[in-house]
Design an enzyme around this catalytic site. Structure first.
Site, PDB file in Angstrom:
ATOM      1  N   THR A  34      14.001 -12.621  37.299  1.00  0.00           N
ATOM      2  CA  THR A  34      14.173 -12.030  35.939  1.00  0.00           C
ATOM      3  C   THR A  34      15.440 -12.790  34.988  1.00  0.00           C
ATOM      4  OG1 THR A  34      12.962  -9.637  36.826  1.00  0.00           O
ATOM      5  CG2 THR A  34      14.098 -10.102  34.297  1.00  0.00           C
ATOM      6  N   GLU A 226       5.455 -14.664  35.657  1.00  0.00           N
ATOM      7  CA  GLU A 226       4.551 -13.664  36.570  1.00  0.00           C
ATOM      8  C   GLU A 226       3.176 -14.779  36.262  1.00  0.00           C
ATOM      9  OE1 GLU A 226       4.792 -11.476  38.876  1.00  0.00           O
ATOM     10  OE2 GLU A 226       6.239 -10.679  38.415  1.00  0.00           O
ATOM     11  N   ARG A 614       9.211  -4.675  48.740  1.00  0.00           N
ATOM     12  CA  ARG A 614       9.874  -3.400  47.930  1.00  0.00           C
ATOM     13  C   ARG A 614      10.619  -2.227  48.502  1.00  0.00           C
ATOM     14  NH1 ARG A 614       8.622  -5.890  44.765  1.00  0.00           N
ATOM     15  NH2 ARG A 614       7.714  -7.566  45.985  1.00  0.00           N
TER      16      ARG A 614
END
Length: 773
Positions: A34, A226, A614
């Site tokens: 990002t 994405e 994660r």
């Protein structure tokens, strides 16, 4: 310029500084993609590219807002506002508002959500006189949605004999007519549904070259986030818009492609280099998020996928602790292990509840986790769905059960009197309410005497009310002798609740059935647990009291510091210091419905990769030796994904010294041998084969995958050691103090005051207590 690039590593700088041409950024988990996208847009603007000529497509509005804010802080908010940045649907809706008149749509066209679309389809099915049990409106909507995302228009459908034959074989030969009528009605209403935003944009660009040329000229630089999650329709739009300048930058990670069920096509990123000339490929391989152990473990799993792009994710972070693998006997015990571990880790390390996340493959798995967290008074939040006991299908079953315990429970009665539909409408219910007030009785009492009371309800409806009352009475008689699980299972079947949900073949309908299955599993677990408590029966009233106390506690928690519970699909893009991935068993994760082909299994493996990555500091993998399915205890097999992780990254906490082979067939079928008929022979000297001793590695694998069951009651020799005043720990109720002991031998009981569960009287031959001091 240097200020812009400050904080970027060499691998991140390269794609930011590449101004022109087609490029692909393969961004591993936690590699800062990002940040790269944001800096690249800011760099283009600093190089003189007008914000109006930049198109940036994201998959969530949240991502678009965050990127715009960051860019605004670099180039100024007023310039950042000129960017064409947003989700595929929001950007294409904007284009359709401007250009929709070419297709005959007004600029202020309505956008239908799923409910609007389903209501219209339901009305069309009714108007066409079709059987609504065959043409289920949700299934028809899902079918039409898949047509649109695959660019199968009404015309294309009727030109495709295979599609029409497939619908005819499914006994739905008029799907095409419904599709045509639905499209016509949307057009007349000046409305588009979500799928139309993509389909109509493709139509606009294909049928009107001047419109395509206008937006090709405008969007001189295109960026897509994405990219591995794009479907065929999105791919074609992006390819058409980028065709003139071919200044297109796509960012993605094939290892995190997990949305095939929504139409995402991983081949879009795998074959990207074939679509454009001289594609520059950049790899962001440094993970800034996770420890070395987590990164390397994730790499060792995804290595088993054959379909993937070449990259090696690495990290300069510390090694960190190994990934903990824990086996529990049942899903209830699994929940209690996770809750206890969160409680202890938080207290020992002065952490926040928000540092912890529990990830699962299906929503139904939240039940055992929620129950355990509530028992330890740990606040939590369910993401992407309701708390288990707040889901409609669960509240429906519980409402039936509440009536059995208390027939005068008016709210419960109103909820289920006509669900599933049995011809008792709102008008009848209103008249029953009035009669109850008039006779000063409960609604149920009025229904019990319906044949003898003067109420304006026709005889047919009175019979339906009478039948409903009889059904409730039969359940009530059953509940007087049966445990909570047996009653609930009967209610779910005999009321027609399960049959009603089975009619809905959509993923949502299947999930609702899974939730009821999980409720029954929880009730079976509760009944088994009540055996430890003296004077407890495992009755329906005991279960409802337990649930009521649990659900009431939800309302008191308004603290934002909570443990996060969610499915792995929802966790994509998020990160947490401590992550628990639960239910790692074959047929659950990987899902039994996603193992028919290699591509499906590889998507499940990518899903596990997403879950594992994660975690920032510590990951826990938990599985059970057995799990309740429809109230029956089924042997569970550890997930292949655990075995695929290199053992050097794992800390397997399962005790290994109690291994015993579990026969895979029931030995009872053979009966007892008649020893008088056995032909006993003396062994011939030297004839016995030499059996080699298993290696330690073989034993370790056997023990890991086939641990011994310990389902018999265990006393752990507590009877003689337990005394008043001792502090003990119980897997279900937590810490407590012994305040009294009574009885002898098998009937000995201990009265214990638990911190969270209150005073309980436990039978020591069943209770699994651990003495703390």
């Amino acid at each position: 310029m240097e200020a812009l690039l400050e904080g970027l590593n060499e691998a991140q700088r390269a794609p930011v500084l590449q101004k022109d041409g087609a490029m692909m950024v393969i961004a591993g988990a936690g590699s800062g993609k990002t940040r790269v996208l944001t800096m690249r847009i800011a760099y283009l603007m600093q190089q003189g590219v007008d914000a109006f000529n930049i198109l940036s497509l994201t998959f969530t509005n949240k991502a678009a807002r965050e990127m715009k804010t960051r860019i605004g802080s670099i180039v100024g908010n007023s310039e950042a506002k000129n960017l064409w940045m947003g989700t595929f649907h929001s950007v294409f809706a904007k284009i359709l508002r401007i250009e929709g008149h070419h297709l005959g749509f007004p600029p202020n066209f309505t956008i239908y959500d799923s409910q609007d679309s389903q209501r219209l389809i339901s009305a069309i099915i009714k108007e066409m006189g079709l059987d609504k049990d065959i043409y289920k409106y949700k299934q028809v909507h899902s079918r039409i949605s898949s047509f649109k995302n695959s660019l199968i228009t009404v015309k294309a459908y009727f030109q495709n004999p295979e599609l029409m034959e497939a619908d005819a074989m499914a006994k739905k030969p008029r799907i095409g007519e419904i599709y045509k009528e639905y499209v016509d009605r949307c057009f007349k209403a000046g409305a588009m549904d979500f799928d139309d935003l993509l389909l109509r944009t493709n139509e606009l660009l294909a049928r009107f070259p001047e419109v395509l040329a206008k937006y090709q000229k405008r969007f001189q630089y295109i960026l897509v986030d994405e990219y591995q999650d794009t479907n065929h329709s999105q791919y074609l739009i992006v390819k058409a818009l980028a065709d003139r300048y071919q200044n297109i930058c796509v960012v993605g990670d094939d290892s995190q492609s997990i949305y095939a069920f929504r139409g995402a096509n991983i081949n879009n990123i795998l074959n990207y280099q074939r679509d454009y000339d001289d594609v520059k490929v950049y790899r962001l391989e440094q993970n800034y998020r996770s420890t070395k152990n987590i990164v390397e473990a994730a790499n060792s799993v995804i290595e088993h996928n054959k379909t993937k792009l070449d990259k090696v994710v690495w990290t300069a972070n510390d090694d960190g602790p190994k990934i903990i693998v824990h086996r529990s006997l049942t899903d209830g015990e699994e929940g209690r292990y996770v809750a206890s571990n969160i409680f202890e880790t938080k207290m020992n390390n002065q952490l926040q509840h928000s540092d912890f996340a529990i990830l699962y493959r299906t929503n139904a798995q939240s039940r055992a986790m929620e129950d355990a967290l509530r028992k330890r008074e740990i606040p939590y939040r369910i993401f992407g769905g309701l708390s288990f006991y707040q889901r409609k299908e669960i509240k429906d079953v519980l409402a039936y059960l509440r009536i059995l315990v208390n027939p005068n429970d008016e709210e419960a009665l109103k909820r289920v009197i006509n669900y599933p539909a049995r011809g008792i409408g709102a008008t009848t219910l209103d008249r029953l309410v009035i009669a109850a007030k008039q006779y000063d009785r409960s609604i149920f009492e009025v229904m019990e005497n319906i044949q003898h009371l003067d109420i304006k309800i026709n005889s047919s409806t009175k019979n339906k009310l009478y039948n409903f009352v009889n059904m409730i009475h039969s359940f009530k008689i059953l509940s007087e002798n049966a445990d909570a699980f047996a009653v609930a299972e009967t209610v779910a079947r005999k009321t027609g609740l399960l049959q009603e949900l089975k009619k809905d073949g959509t993923p949502e309908g299947i999930a609702r059935i899974e939730n009821i299955e999980e409720l029954l599993n929880g009730m079976r677990d509760f009944v088994e647990g009540q055996k430890e408590i003296a004077d407890a029966t495992g009755s329906l009233s005991e279960f409802l009291e337990d649930v009521a106390l649990a659900t009431d506690m939800d309302k008191d928690i308004d603290d934002v510091d909570r443990v996060s519970l969610m499915t792995i699909h929802l966790a994509k893009g998020l990160e947490f210091p401590y992550v628990y991935i639960v239910g790692l068993e074959e047929d659950l994760f990987p899902s039994g419905m996603s193992m028919n082909t290699r591509s499906e299994l590889e998507e499940e493996r990518r899903l596990f990769y997403v879950a594992l990555t994660r975690a920032e500091k510590q990951a826990y993998l938990t599985y059970t030796e057995s799990r309740y399915r429809w109230g029956k205890l089924i042997d569970a097999e550890p997930s292949r994904f655990i075995e695929e992780i290199n053992e050097q990254y794992l800390d397997i906490q399962t005790p290994m010294d109690n291994y015993r082979y579990k026969p895979m067939i029931d030995t009872d079928i053979f009966g007892e041998p008649d020893k008088s008929k056995l032909r006993l022979k003396k062994p011939v000297s030297g004839s016995a084969p030499t059996v080699g001793k298993p290696t330690e590695d073989q034993l370790r694998k056997l023990r890991k995958l086939r641990p011994q069951s310990t389902s018999q009651p265990q006393t752990d020799d507590l009877n003689g050691n337990l005394s008043k005043g001792m502090r003990v720990e119980h897997s279900r109720f937590g810490h407590g103090e012994v305040i009294g002991i009574e009885g002898v031998g098998q009937d000995q009981k201990a009265e214990i005051n638990f911190q969270t569960g209150g005073i309980k009287k436990l039978l020591l031959r069943f209770a699994k207590l651990k003495i703390l001091d």
